[in-house]
Motif scaffolding. Structure first.
Motif, PDB file in Angstrom:
ATOM      1  N   ALA A   8      12.586  21.837 -16.835  1.00 22.02           N
ATOM      2  CA  ALA A   8      12.188  21.992 -18.226  1.00 22.02           C
ATOM      3  C   ALA A   8      13.376  21.652 -19.106  1.00 22.02           C
ATOM      4  N   ASN A   9      14.397  21.069 -18.479  1.00 18.75           N
ATOM      5  CA  ASN A   9      15.604  20.710 -19.210  1.00 18.75           C
ATOM      6  C   ASN A   9      15.394  19.368 -19.902  1.00 18.75           C
ATOM      7  N   LEU A  10      15.579  19.368 -21.210  1.00 15.49           N
ATOM      8  CA  LEU A  10      15.312  18.143 -21.963  1.00 15.49           C
ATOM      9  C   LEU A  10      16.325  17.055 -21.673  1.00 15.49           C
ATOM     10  N   ASN A  11      17.447  17.433 -21.053  1.00  7.86           N
ATOM     11  CA  ASN A  11      18.472  16.440 -20.777  1.00  7.86           C
ATOM     12  C   ASN A  11      18.397  15.881 -19.367  1.00  7.86           C
ATOM     13  N   GLU A  12      17.327  16.253 -18.644  1.00 12.00           N
ATOM     14  CA  GLU A  12      17.202  15.767 -17.280  1.00 12.00           C
ATOM     15  C   GLU A  12      15.936  14.936 -17.151  1.00 12.00           C
ATOM     16  N   PRO A  13      15.877  14.112 -16.107  1.00  6.70           N
ATOM     17  CA  PRO A  13      14.627  13.405 -15.844  1.00  6.70           C
ATOM     18  C   PRO A  13      13.498  14.413 -15.680  1.00  6.70           C
ATOM     19  N   ILE A  14      12.307  14.055 -16.118  1.00  5.46           N
ATOM     20  CA  ILE A  14      11.208  14.996 -16.056  1.00  5.46           C
ATOM     21  C   ILE A  14       9.965  14.282 -15.530  1.00  5.46           C
ATOM     22  N   ALA A  15       9.111  15.048 -14.859  1.00  7.66           N
ATOM     23  CA  ALA A  15       7.874  14.470 -14.327  1.00  7.66           C
ATOM     24  C   ALA A  15       6.849  14.352 -15.441  1.00  7.66           C
ATOM     25  N   ALA A  16       5.939  13.393 -15.291  1.00  4.55           N
ATOM     26  CA  ALA A  16       4.831  13.284 -16.234  1.00  4.55           C
ATOM     27  C   ALA A  16       3.603  12.869 -15.444  1.00  4.55           C
ATOM     28  N   LEU A  17       2.457  13.342 -15.882  1.00  2.00           N
ATOM     29  CA  LEU A  17       1.226  13.107 -15.144  1.00  2.00           C
ATOM     30  C   LEU A  17       0.975  11.618 -14.872  1.00  2.00           C
ATOM     31  N   PRO A  18       1.013  10.758 -15.913  1.00  3.75           N
ATOM     32  CA  PRO A  18       0.732   9.347 -15.633  1.00  3.75           C
ATOM     33  C   PRO A  18       1.746   8.700 -14.699  1.00  3.75           C
TER      34      PRO A  18
END
Lengths: 291, 356
Positions: A232-242
């Motif tokens: 949930a860190n905005l500065n890290e890569p994050i998963a997204a559904l698409p």
């Protein structure tokens, strides 16, 4: 050419035959357009519903080969990205719409803004990905949720701007003048009279923009990048559904294909729900801006 | 014809008559018809009398600043693309777009293969989508019974709401097998002599990309076509019908001929979307940098080479070449979209003025 002006029996039959043929072709093309839509939905529901379970919503992805797992992190990631996107896209979009409708009417500047918004609307999503990559990811030297959210936010702006403008233009002048006549300052009248009157339509526009970027994958490839773990860190890569759907769809594993279908179903249901909600409410007139 | 007359009346109702509850909801009991008084002068007078000049000016500048940020964003995108592609532009010049080589090992790059893939798949998409979307629009606006009109246009709009990646997923698992096993063999047998439908038949290829693109651009073309067709005044239809035309003749002479510029505009807009489409194409085009005459053979498009290789680009020249492809895509879509908007605007401008 000449046959058009003859009135013989054969011409009559020919004309009536072309008429029927044209009707037939129009019906046929309608069927051909609706068919893939139904095919996609039926297949999606069939495949997706059979792979959807509770684990999908509460578990993170498992390693290759292990059955089970879900996309909880991707759902949360998408929500975060869309949240950042809305924080950027909604205020700028609405404010630009206010400018176009209230201050810039018919002026050269307004036309230029309108045209630029159209240009922005037409920028391919993958190009947006590259631009945000070199604007935010390269200077920061790492992929981040923030970059992905900014990309989505920028893509929301043109839709919101144009619908806001259209809705505000529908608000009658008499209302604005009534407010001004009561001594309400102009900024106040725009905020609490004009915008408020048009708010249902503007909300519709925001929902449409939201639905449009919710399924975007290409701008996230080099910005949010994707992540197999909780973040949930905005500065890290994050998963997204698409993104997750894309990665799973092109993988060779059946288990991942199953998850991709489930993910697509969830995504589609979210998007279709918001679009049809908007449509339902607007056609009922409840959300129509004043005339 | 009574049909088109009632339609016009409805349209008028929709656009200019406020229903009582809406009027009530807008704080003002008096709904004076617009255009009776010179509104702007009244407003200017009242605004000048307000004692909140500072706040007003601040608010105004805030709104202008937000609107200007749209310029800033587009300018930033353009400048970043230009700056990051300098390396490749300097090294290969204009020849970049006419060279087939794509070799990260020797550092030799050319975009022709990808331009070909993008163009070929988009043209296939247009060949399929244009007749279909005109047919649908004709049916919905001119032929369909009233109760079907709403649901049908909603369904075609739903096609636009499906995300690209879902189209790709569906194409990989449903469309590819269908084309490979059922459609392509027939095409090879009947049209094989043209050279466009020759083996190998993997299922993934330019043709498949074109078909999925066609499905994706259908809603765009058909919704705009519908818009320009409804903008054709009813009197045109009535005039043609009064001369004894059949319905098809009325549509051909009265509607399609009047709307043709707008229809071309909507087709170009669809093309703009097809050129930049990434995910679905990447998933089915085959991703092989080769120019083959056969549409069934795998190819590679501009958007998909960026999607596939951008994160893998190891050296700066490689990255720069990919950004240059993106820059080309950016410029082409701007031109295409600008042209399309101009054409659509040229047609609908008069109509909206009439209604208002």
């Amino acid at each position: 050419m000449s046959s058009r002006y003859k009135t013989g029996k054969a011409t009559q039959i020919w004309r009536s035959a072309t008429n029927h043929m044209a009707t037939g072709l129009a019906v046929l093309s309608t069927v051909l357009v609706v068919a893939p839509l139904i095919a996609i939905f039926v297949y999606l529901i069939y495949k997706g519903a059979s792979s959807l379970n509770l684990a999908f919503f509460i578990k993170t992805p498992r390693a290759v080969g292990e059955p089970g797992g879900g996309m909880a992190n991707a759902i949360v990631g998408s929500a975060l990205l869309l949240g950042i996107g809305s924080l950027i896209g909604v205020p700028i979009g609405i404010a630009s719409g206010v400018f176009l409708a209230e201050f810039g009417r018919g002026g050269k500047l307004a036309n230029a803004v309108r045209f630029t918004a159209d240009v922005l609307n037409g920028v391919p999503s993958i190009v947006m990905g590259i631009a945000i990559y070199s604007l935010i990811v390269l200077p920061q030297k790492h992929f981040s949720a923030l970059a992905g959210g900014v990309a989505l936010g920028i893509m929301m702006i043109p839709t919101i701007t144009r619908t806001t403008e259209e809705m505000l233009l529908m608000v009658p002048h008499s209302i604005r003048e009534a407010a001004l006549g009561l001594g309400v300052p102009n900024w106040r009248s725009v905020l609490s009279i004009t915008l408020k009157t048009a708010s249902p339509g503007i909300i519709t526009g925001c929902m449409l923009a939201f639905a449009r970027v919710a399924g975007e994958t290409a701008p996230l490839l080099f910005t949010a990048f994707g992540n197999q773990f909780w973040s949930a860190n905005l500065n890290e890569p994050i998963a997204a559904l698409p993104l997750q759907i894309y990665v799973y769809a092109i993988s060779p594993y059946d288990e991942w294909h199953r998850l991709a279908w489930a993910g697509s179903l969830v995504l589609i249901v979210l998007i279709v729900l918001s679009v049809s909600l908007v449509r339902f409410v607007t056609t009922r007139g409840v959300l129509k801006g004043a005339n | 014809m009574p049909v088109s007359v009632t339609k016009d009346v409805e349209k008028l109702k929709d656009t200019s008559v406020a229903s009582p509850q809406e009027t009530a909801a807008t704080h003002s009991g008096a709904s004076t018809p617009q255009g009776v008084v010179d509104v702007s002068s009244v407003r200017k007078f009242l605004m000048a009398r307000g004692n909140s000049a500072v706040a007003d000016r601040g608010f105004r500048w805030l709104m202008i600043a937000c609107a200007m940020s749209i310029f800033a964003i587009v300018a930033l995108i353009a400048s970043e693309l230009i700056a990051r592609s300098q390396l490749s532009i300097a090294k290969f010049g204009i020849g970049f777009f006419f060279k087939q080589a794509w070799n990260p090992v020797t550092g030799d790059y050319g975009a022709l293969t990808f331009i070909y893939g993008t163009l070929a798949s988009s043209i296939v998409a247009l060949i399929i989508a244009v007749p279909l979307s005109i047919g649908v629009s004709v049916f919905i606006t001119e032929m369909s019974p009233k109760f079907l009109r709403g649901p049908l246009s909603f369904l075609t709009e739903l096609l636009a709401a499906i995300p690209s990646v879902v189209y790709g997923l569906w194409a990989v698992f449903v469309l590819v097998p269908i084309l490979r096993d059922d459609v392509n063999p027939v095409l090879m047998k009947t049209l094989g002599w043209t050279g466009f439908f020759a083996p190998p038949n993997f299922g993934q290829g330019v043709m498949t990309a074109g078909v999925i693109l066609a499905i994706m651009i259908l809603p765009i073309i058909s919704s705009l076509t519908r818009e320009v067709m409804t903008a054709v005044p009813g009197s045109q239809r009535e005039a043609v019908l009064a001369l004894g035309a059949t319905r098809w003749e009325m549509i051909r002479m009265g509607v399609l001929r009047n709307a043709r510029i707008g229809i071309v505009g909507s087709i170009i807009l669809g093309l703009g979307r097809a050129l930049g489409e990434t995910m679905a194409v990447t998933m089915v085009i085959g991703n092989r940098p080769e120019i083959v005459k056969s549409l069934l053979a795998p190819g590679y498009s501009m958007a998909s080479v960026i999607a596939n290789e951008f994160t893998e680009a190891s050296d700066s020249l490689y990255l720069s070449a990919l950004v240059e492809i993106g820059l080309a895509l950016f410029l082409v879509t701007i031109i295409v979209n600008g042209l399309a908007r101009l054409l659509v605007w040229a047609v609908t401008r008069g109509a909206s003025a009439r209604v208002a």
